[in-house]
Scaffold this active site. Structure first.
Site, PDB file in Angstrom:
ATOM      1  N   ARG A   1       0.900  -1.548  -0.019  1.00 30.26           N
ATOM      2  CA  ARG A   1       0.115   0.222   0.108  1.00 30.26           C
ATOM      3  C   ARG A   1       0.583   1.341  -0.119  1.00 30.26           C
ATOM      4  NH1 ARG A   1      -1.122   2.044   5.066  1.00 30.26           N
ATOM      5  NH2 ARG A   1      -1.732   0.686   5.593  1.00 30.26           N
TER       6      ARG A   1
ATOM      7  N   HIS B   1      -3.056   4.712   5.065  1.00 36.92           N
ATOM      8  CA  HIS B   1      -4.681   3.643   4.895  1.00 36.92           C
ATOM      9  C   HIS B   1      -5.761   4.163   4.479  1.00 36.92           C
ATOM     10  CE1 HIS B   1      -7.118   0.537   6.746  1.00 36.92           C
ATOM     11  NE2 HIS B   1      -7.680   1.610   6.859  1.00 36.92           N
TER      12      HIS B   1
ATOM     13  N   TYR C   1       4.375   5.184  11.048  1.00 31.92           N
ATOM     14  CA  TYR C   1       4.855   3.483  11.543  1.00 31.92           C
ATOM     15  C   TYR C   1       5.478   2.723  10.421  1.00 31.92           C
ATOM     16  CZ  TYR C   1       0.258   3.451   8.282  1.00 31.92           C
ATOM     17  OH  TYR C   1      -0.644   2.893   7.636  1.00 31.92           O
TER      18      TYR C   1
END
Length: 376
Positions: free
Chosen positions: A272, A276, A285
């Site tokens: 990805r 998100h 992260y």
């Protein structure tokens, strides 16, 4: 069935019954490396028409993601989970389906739904917060874009099993992310599908993170494809950024399901590229170096480089595809910028085939309140 009832079981000198595997596990195990096609040399055959369709769909998909993300910043969409970097999986999934087949997408699989033929605006209606789904699932044979993780998987198995019992030539393709494999629905669906040999294909897009949780904190399995053997179905591991490889592996799994061979679990290893959703800060992260490393394995660039290298794509064709994508984006932008006309009575529609007494009472109460408000 007890151990003693297994084929070939018999008492042995130790006094214990013999044990025989219900299914030979060896053929079910995935290959040690993800299957690849692109970049391995021009000797490997490719279908020129199919590759051009994949390429066009991926270019449009990349532009669709960019436009939808921009619409969230303009307040026209409540949320958008971008699939930039995963276009090879999305478009290949749509192209392996026959007209009578069903697609069961997750919330990130808007591109697959659009490539399947769904109107680009209708695909965003749920994410806009305007209506239940935005399209008729039966008309398009696309289940509602599923926001709860993995709940679409048992639905896919149920539909596929029912189709098999009815003698219908239908295969269900169920899409889910790596995060969804940590849900109970995932395990229940695979077990049900394998026991009943349902004609369903599970496509797991392993994009590295369940929001901020990396795969290593979700499972200790060698790969997600290895989970298939525990349920008695084949597991396939494929490079999810290789559009040709994804299409080939999914096509084989769909053919197997259609011919009575039962379900297959396909893990597509991808990434990805964006957050998100627009509400997520991915820098908390993961680092830029990791993203850039995957950007070098961009699925769109991989396919474009392969096709130009083989003489199947030139600059004129590339420009034409890009212009078509811009036209699509402009139409999407214009239509999404128009305020929708909403009917509050739709809250009570499409809930049950026949409205319950309670729903009718609630609908009447709302109608009375709206009429009173209009009079004031």
């Amino acid at each position: 069935m007890t151990v003693q009832e297994l084929p070939g079981a018999a008492a042995v000198s130790s006094g214990y019954p013999a044990f025989t595997f219900r299914t030979d596990p060896a053929p079910l195990l995935p290959d040690p490396e993800p299957y690849r096609v692109l970049g391995l040399g021009t000797d490997s055959p490719l279908d020129p028409d199919l590759m051009r369709r994949l390429y066009e769909g991926m270019v449009r998909g990349r532009r669709y993601n960019a436009q939808a993300t921009a619409l969230t910043k303009q307040g026209r969409l409540a949320v958008y989970p971008s699939s930039t970097g995963q276009e090879a999986c999305e478009i290949a999934a749509a192209l392996v389906l026959q007209e009578q087949d069903w697609l069961f997408p997750s919330y990130r699989d808007t591109l697959a739904a659009v490539a399947r033929g769904l109107d680009p605006v209708e695909a965003l209606t749920l994410l806009r917060g305007d209506w239940h789904t935005g399209y008729d699932p039966r008309e398009h044979r696309i289940a509602p874009l599923c926001t709860p993780l993995a709940t679409q998987l048992p639905h896919a198995v149920g539909l596929a099993h029912a189709a098999r019992l009815a003698g219908d030539d239908v295969v269900a393709l169920a899409m889910v992310g790596d995060g969804g494999t940590s849900e109970g629905d995932f395990h229940e669906a695979l077990n049900f599908a394998a026991v009943w040999q349902a004609p369903v294909v599970f496509l797991v897009q392993n994009n590295g993170f369940a929001i901020s949780v990396p795969l290593a904190k979700q499972t200790a399995a060698p790969s997600l494809a290895h989970k298939a053997v525990g349920y008695g179905m084949p597991g396939r591991l494929v490079d999810g950024n290789d559009a040709a490889a994804v299409h080939e592996v999914l096509s084989e799994a769909m053919l197997r399901a259609r011919s009575g061979g039962g379900p297959t679990l396909v893990e597509a290893v991808t990434y990805r590229m964006e957050a998100h959703t627009n509400a997520d800060d991915a820098t908390r992260y993961r680092g830029d170096a990791e993203v850039e490393a995957w950007r070098a394995h961009d699925p769109l660039a991989l396919l474009e480089r392969e096709l130009t290298g083989r003489g199947l794509l030139d600059e004129e064709a590339i420009q034409a595809v890009r212009e078509g994508a811009e036209t699509m984006a402009a139409d999407l932008r214009a239509r999404m910028n128009a305020d929708p006309v909403l009917d509050p009575a739709d809250l009570f529609a499409q809930v049950y085939a026949e409205q319950t007494t309670q729903l009718r009472e609630q609908a009447e109460l709302l109608r009375t309140e709206l009429e009173a408000e209009a009079e004031r």
